[in-house]
Design a protein around this motif. Structure first.
Motif, short mmCIF file in Angstrom:
data_model
loop_
_atom_site.label_atom_id
_atom_site.label_comp_id
_atom_site.label_asym_id
_atom_site.label_seq_id
_atom_site.Cartn_x
_atom_site.Cartn_y
_atom_site.Cartn_z
N GLY A 245 0.80 -1.21 0.00
CA GLY A 245 0.00 0.00 0.00
C GLY A 245 0.83 1.26 0.00
O GLY A 245 2.07 1.22 0.03
N ASP A 246 0.16 2.36 -0.03
CA ASP A 246 0.76 3.70 -0.02
C ASP A 246 0.29 4.40 1.25
O ASP A 246 -0.83 4.91 1.31
CB ASP A 246 0.32 4.46 -1.27
N VAL A 247 1.10 4.39 2.28
CA VAL A 247 0.68 4.91 3.58
C VAL A 247 0.45 6.42 3.53
O VAL A 247 -0.43 6.94 4.22
CB VAL A 247 1.70 4.53 4.67
N ALA A 248 1.21 7.14 2.70
CA ALA A 248 1.01 8.58 2.59
C ALA A 248 -0.36 8.89 1.99
O ALA A 248 -1.09 9.76 2.48
CB ALA A 248 2.12 9.21 1.74
N ALA A 249 -0.73 8.17 0.93
CA ALA A 249 -2.05 8.37 0.32
C ALA A 249 -3.15 8.00 1.29
O ALA A 249 -4.20 8.64 1.34
CB ALA A 249 -2.16 7.55 -0.96
N PHE A 250 -2.93 6.94 2.08
CA PHE A 250 -3.92 6.53 3.08
C PHE A 250 -4.20 7.66 4.06
O PHE A 250 -5.36 7.99 4.33
CB PHE A 250 -3.40 5.29 3.81
N ILE A 299 -1.29 10.39 16.25
CA ILE A 299 -1.75 9.09 15.77
C ILE A 299 -1.15 8.78 14.40
O ILE A 299 -0.73 7.65 14.13
CB ILE A 299 -3.29 9.04 15.72
N GLN A 300 -1.08 9.79 13.52
CA GLN A 300 -0.48 9.55 12.20
C GLN A 300 0.98 9.15 12.34
O GLN A 300 1.44 8.22 11.67
CB GLN A 300 -0.61 10.79 11.31
N GLN A 301 1.71 9.83 13.21
CA GLN A 301 3.11 9.48 13.42
C GLN A 301 3.25 8.06 13.98
O GLN A 301 4.08 7.28 13.53
CB GLN A 301 3.77 10.48 14.37
N PHE A 302 2.40 7.73 14.94
CA PHE A 302 2.42 6.40 15.55
C PHE A 302 2.13 5.33 14.50
O PHE A 302 2.83 4.32 14.40
CB PHE A 302 1.38 6.34 16.67
N GLN A 305 4.92 5.00 11.79
CA GLN A 305 6.07 4.28 12.33
C GLN A 305 5.79 2.77 12.35
O GLN A 305 6.65 1.96 11.98
CB GLN A 305 6.41 4.77 13.73
N ALA A 306 4.58 2.40 12.77
CA ALA A 306 4.20 0.99 12.77
C ALA A 306 4.25 0.43 11.35
O ALA A 306 4.69 -0.71 11.13
CB ALA A 306 2.81 0.82 13.38
N TRP A 307 3.77 1.21 10.39
CA TRP A 307 3.78 0.77 8.99
C TRP A 307 5.19 0.47 8.51
O TRP A 307 5.44 -0.56 7.87
CB TRP A 307 3.14 1.85 8.12
N GLN A 308 6.13 1.34 8.82
CA GLN A 308 7.51 1.11 8.40
C GLN A 308 8.08 -0.13 9.07
O GLN A 308 8.81 -0.91 8.44
CB GLN A 308 8.36 2.34 8.74
N MET A 377 8.18 -8.71 -5.43
CA MET A 377 8.31 -7.52 -6.27
C MET A 377 6.98 -6.88 -6.64
O MET A 377 6.96 -5.84 -7.30
CB MET A 377 9.06 -7.88 -7.55
N THR A 378 5.87 -7.45 -6.21
CA THR A 378 4.55 -6.93 -6.58
C THR A 378 4.39 -5.44 -6.33
O THR A 378 3.92 -4.71 -7.21
CB THR A 378 3.44 -7.72 -5.85
N PRO A 379 4.75 -4.90 -5.16
CA PRO A 379 4.52 -3.47 -4.94
C PRO A 379 5.32 -2.59 -5.89
O PRO A 379 4.88 -1.50 -6.26
CB PRO A 379 4.99 -3.25 -3.50
N HIS A 380 6.50 -3.06 -6.34
CA HIS A 380 7.29 -2.26 -7.27
C HIS A 380 6.61 -2.23 -8.63
O HIS A 380 6.61 -1.20 -9.32
CB HIS A 380 8.70 -2.84 -7.37
N ARG A 381 6.06 -3.36 -9.05
CA ARG A 381 5.35 -3.38 -10.33
C ARG A 381 4.12 -2.49 -10.31
O ARG A 381 3.76 -1.86 -11.29
CB ARG A 381 4.94 -4.82 -10.69
N GLN A 382 3.50 -2.41 -9.13
CA GLN A 382 2.29 -1.60 -9.01
C GLN A 382 2.60 -0.17 -8.65
O GLN A 382 1.71 0.66 -8.51
CB GLN A 382 1.37 -2.21 -7.93
N GLN A 383 3.91 0.12 -8.45
CA GLN A 383 4.35 1.44 -8.06
C GLN A 383 3.67 1.88 -6.76
O GLN A 383 3.32 3.05 -6.57
CB GLN A 383 4.09 2.48 -9.15
N ALA A 384 3.47 0.91 -5.86
CA ALA A 384 2.93 1.23 -4.55
C ALA A 384 4.07 1.41 -3.58
O ALA A 384 5.11 0.78 -3.70
CB ALA A 384 2.01 0.09 -4.06
#
Length: 386
Positions: A245-250, A299-302, A305-308, A377-384
């Motif tokens: 996924g794209d956490v920034a877009a989320f 909450i966004q920072q928390f 960080q969990a996402w990473q 490699m799926t996320p790279h192909r999807q540019q996510a």
């Protein structure tokens, strides 16, 4: 109408834990909980492993814990194992009891929300409630920024006519027919003659045929020699399993503070949400100022960080879901449960070390190598973005 310091929309696990921790640490705060259901927490069972929480966290959520076992079992076609890791269970019945006891005057149930703003909540009947801040904790909401699989299940709590003989939970019995996905049965022994039996499927969408799952439970009980007498309760759900996924877009779509599954706060492979909900409650209890802006930023920072920290888990999920036939997914989990017990505990706690990660990836993979590489490699192909 009174003005509140914080309104929590949705009285489920995440918001309930936030409310409880704030009541313990900041008792002067005026908190209101709102839920559309007639009871907080709906109808769920939440479980976690001993290593998922710190000693302090174990102490403060202790009023919610109904059952505790010193270990658990797993069963696969070519491997069965008992693990000496504590396993804990919070029931919706106890959750309701504790939330009602602590917040009865400040608990609005059977109350639907028409709109949420940074400092107001508008109810369906037109009332407008004011607060310094609002947190939306109304559960998982699909988002195009995240690619998900699901752990879908139907669970039934049964009174048996004879003792079942279990001394520990069986958190995965994958010796059953896989039925076009990774399927296992999950059994919690609540007493000598009561059991929660869940028919669980790791599948590509959230839908699960309920009648078939109920038939599966009856068939499994018969196979185990458990004589079902009286159905006490049924629950069903679909826990999100993150692939990429794209956490920034989320977070661009979430301009108001949110919690729990709505904030993407759950173990990416198991869908378990209690440990991160406890950690978020602790983090918010440390805040000095409650405004919509400070809560959203915290909450966004928390969550980011969990996402990473969960990047490795998402890669494993893609191997589980994308790298082989669906009815062979069990082989990935069977291999995993041959790893050292400490590693398995750290996996569930989301605290894998670099040697742990190398150990998980070493040896012959349980899926075809080319398919595994394509899945990675799926996320790279999807540019996510990871």
């Amino acid at each position: 109408m009174p003005r509140y310091d914080l309104i929590l929309v949705g009285a489920g696990l995440a918001n309930g834990l936030i409310a409880l921790r704030l009541r313990q640490q900041r008792p002067s705060l005026r908190i209101l909980l709102i839920d559309a259901e007639r009871e907080p927490g709906a109808n769920h069972t939440w479980s976690f492993h001993a290593e998922d929480l710190t000693e302090t966290q174990h102490r403060w959520i202790a009023p919610l814990v109904v059952h505790h076992w010193p270990g658990y079992e797993v069963r696969f076609p070519q491997r069965s194992r008992s693990l000496n890791s504590g396993y804990f269970c919070v029931t919706s019945e106890r959750f309701v009891q504790v939330i009602r006891d602590r917040f009865a005057p400040d608990l609005l149930l059977n109350t639907r929300v028409a709109g949420i703003a940074s400092r107001t909540v508008t109810l369906d009947d037109g009332r407008v409630l004011e607060s310094d801040a609002v947190i939306d904790g109304r559960g998982y909401q699909p988002d195009a920024a995240l690619c998900m699989g699901f752990q879908s299940f139907v669970g039934q709590e049964w009174q048996l006519s004879e003792p079942h003989g279990l001394t520990a939970p069986i958190i995965m019995d994958a010796t059953v027919d896989q039925q076009a996905g990774y399927r296992f049965v999950y059994s919690l022994p609540f007493s000598a003659d009561t059991l929660l039996i869940e028919d669980t499927h790791y599948i590509d969408n959230a839908t699960l045929e309920g009648d078939r799952a109920r038939q599966n439970i009856r068939a499994y009980a018969a196979q185990q020699g458990w004589r079902l007498d009286r159905l006490l309760r049924e629950e069903q759900g679909a826990l999100p399993i993150t692939l990429t996924g794209d956490v920034a877009a989320f977070w661009q779509k979430h301009d108001l503070p949110c919690s729990g599954l709505r904030a993407g706060l759950f173990h990416p492979t198991t869908g378990y949400s209690l440990p991160l909900a406890v950690a978020l409650a602790d983090r918010l209890a440390q805040m000095q100022t409650f405004t919509s802006e400070t809560l959203h930023a915290t909450i966004q920072q928390f969550a980011s960080q969990a996402w990473q920290q969960q990047r490795f888990f998402r890669m494993l999920n893609r191997m589980l879901f994308l790298a082989g036939p669906a009815d062979q997914r069990w082989q990935v989990m069977q291999r995993f449960y041959g790893l050292p017990e400490g590693l398995i505990a750290r996996f569930y706690a989301g605290k894998l070390t670099l040697p742990d990660r190398l150990r998980i990836l070493s040896g012959k993979p349980p899926v075809p190598v080319l398919a595994a590489l394509q899945a990675i490699m799926t996320p790279h192909r999807q540019q996510a973005m990871q």
